[in-house]
Write an enzyme that holds these catalytic residues in place. Sequence first.
Site, PDB file in Angstrom:
ATOM      1  N   SER A   1      31.087 -65.914 -29.119  1.00  0.00           N
ATOM      2  CA  SER A   1      32.403 -65.763 -29.738  1.00  0.00           C
ATOM      3  C   SER A   1      32.259 -65.470 -31.226  1.00  0.00           C
ATOM      4  O   SER A   1      31.306 -65.940 -31.875  1.00  0.00           O
ATOM      5  CB  SER A   1      33.159 -67.077 -29.538  1.00  0.00           C
ATOM      6  OG  SER A   1      34.305 -67.113 -30.339  1.00  0.00           O
TER       7      SER A   1
ATOM      8  N   TYR B   1      34.477 -76.640 -29.697  1.00  0.00           N
ATOM      9  CA  TYR B   1      34.278 -75.510 -28.783  1.00  0.00           C
ATOM     10  C   TYR B   1      33.338 -74.480 -29.430  1.00  0.00           C
ATOM     11  O   TYR B   1      32.333 -74.065 -28.845  1.00  0.00           O
ATOM     12  CB  TYR B   1      35.626 -74.860 -28.434  1.00  0.00           C
ATOM     13  CG  TYR B   1      35.461 -73.466 -27.879  1.00  0.00           C
ATOM     14  CD1 TYR B   1      34.993 -73.267 -26.589  1.00  0.00           C
ATOM     15  CD2 TYR B   1      35.703 -72.346 -28.678  1.00  0.00           C
ATOM     16  CE1 TYR B   1      34.790 -71.981 -26.101  1.00  0.00           C
ATOM     17  CE2 TYR B   1      35.507 -71.066 -28.195  1.00  0.00           C
ATOM     18  CZ  TYR B   1      35.050 -70.888 -26.906  1.00  0.00           C
ATOM     19  OH  TYR B   1      34.837 -69.625 -26.436  1.00  0.00           O
TER      20      TYR B   1
ATOM     21  N   LYS C   1      29.238 -72.905 -28.718  1.00  0.00           N
ATOM     22  CA  LYS C   1      28.803 -71.491 -28.651  1.00  0.00           C
ATOM     23  C   LYS C   1      27.627 -71.264 -29.603  1.00  0.00           C
ATOM     24  O   LYS C   1      26.661 -70.583 -29.272  1.00  0.00           O
ATOM     25  CB  LYS C   1      29.959 -70.555 -29.005  1.00  0.00           C
ATOM     26  CG  LYS C   1      31.075 -70.543 -27.983  1.00  0.00           C
ATOM     27  CD  LYS C   1      30.632 -69.878 -26.694  1.00  0.00           C
ATOM     28  CE  LYS C   1      31.628 -70.027 -25.570  1.00  0.00           C
ATOM     29  NZ  LYS C   1      31.143 -69.654 -24.262  1.00  0.00           N
TER      30      LYS C   1
ATOM     31  N   ASN D   1      39.087 -61.052 -29.964  1.00  0.00           N
ATOM     32  CA  ASN D   1      40.230 -61.665 -29.249  1.00  0.00           C
ATOM     33  C   ASN D   1      40.602 -60.864 -27.999  1.00  0.00           C
ATOM     34  O   ASN D   1      41.329 -59.868 -28.103  1.00  0.00           O
ATOM     35  CB  ASN D   1      41.428 -61.776 -30.195  1.00  0.00           C
ATOM     36  CG  ASN D   1      41.215 -62.809 -31.280  1.00  0.00           C
ATOM     37  OD1 ASN D   1      40.269 -62.718 -32.068  1.00  0.00           O
ATOM     38  ND2 ASN D   1      42.064 -63.809 -31.340  1.00  0.00           N
TER      39      ASN D   1
END
Length: 340
Positions: free
Chosen positions: A125, A150, A154, A180
């Site tokens: 991400s 979160y 990653k 996104n």
Amino acid sequence: MAKILVTGGAGYIGSHTCVELLTAGHDVVVIDNLSNSSAASLSRAEQLTQKKLSFIEGDIRDATVLDQLFQEHSIDAVIHFAGLKAVGESQQIPLRYFDNNIGGTICLIRAMQRAGVFKLVFSSSATVYDESNASPLNEDMPTGMPSNNYGYTKLIVEQMLEKLAAADDQWSIALLRYFNPVGAHKSGRIGEDPNGIPNNLMPYLTQVAVGRRQKLSIFGNDYDTPDGTGVRDYIHVVDLANAHLCALNHRLKTQGCRAWNIGTGNGISVKQIRDNFEKVNGVEIPFEYVPRREGDVATSFADNARAIAELGWQPQYGLADMLADSWNWQKQNPNGFNES
Ligand code: NAD
Ligand code: WQD
């Protein structure tokens, strides 16, 4: 053609990737515990492509299930989507995220090693970039400590995979840093179907459009951006799915671990998204400005030159497609995969 294991394949990005893999002629095996998805996405992927895939309902933290899967199927490479992604929940229940996202990945790569499978594409991400970097973000910029647990999972998994590939040159790993993801398959048969109140902008907006929510709250209009609202790089989920096929082709031929940004390179504001959604789809989106959301940055968009040059990937869809396809999915499936 290859046989690909897709973890988390019943989810939003996974199901779109299954469609693209099947269309390209690959064999697909999915493992998903359905904790945030419905198996209906997979039957619809089969209907759309007129091809069959193998589905194992199971958890990537279950080594026995994974060993059995690798014994039954001669897997060439793994695309690893399985994980939890709710930023707010990751702050309340960090251990759930560490266990699922970090522990789950360790269990998966151990099983891959036992089975002699060393090709992996990982869902990373843009959140791994240090917040002090100015957009456009490129892969040589430093990563930082993400503002939430979160994002932290990653970053840890990225670093773990880098070290793994450095220690053993059998590994070939792609870290795809998504910006996104929005939109849906053109058919409107598969799309994003979050549980409960959506955290992300696009599903919230389409639920306002379909009448499930009253109005959109725009989080902050006092950012240092052209219209004061947050700027992001929205990427059509089908373009994102295709990036996995490109990364797979690349990784089937090369060794090591490398990161690629997957975004369009265009920064679009929340207000632009809302206004263009009304214009493209002819529906009204009532909205109000509310204070900023904690942890949000003003601007984040990609420099996608590396993916274009090295993966032979190119985004095909523009903003109007993203908005039209998100709405087409939501309109046809007002309650998502839950048809009742
Ligand atoms: P999603 O929740 O729709 O898909 C994830 C899938 O993984 C779900 O089907 C879920 O049931 C499954 N799953 C979760 N834990 C599992 C486990 N332990 N074992 C087996 N299956 C499990 O999410 P998505 O939007 O499709 O995201 C896919 C991946 O991409 C995730 O890793 C996510 O963190 C990452 N990602 C998503 C975004 C985004 O905005 N959607 C952005 C960047 C990265
Ligand atoms: C986009 C913009 C909000 C909802 C998150 C994760 C990131 C990645 C993608 C997984 C922001 C604004 C939103 C709303 C709003 N996920 N907004 N009203 O925050 O860029 O990224 O999803 O890896 O890790 O953090 O995406 O869709 O939540 O927000 O005004 O109801 O829309 O402030 O500017 P974000 P988002």
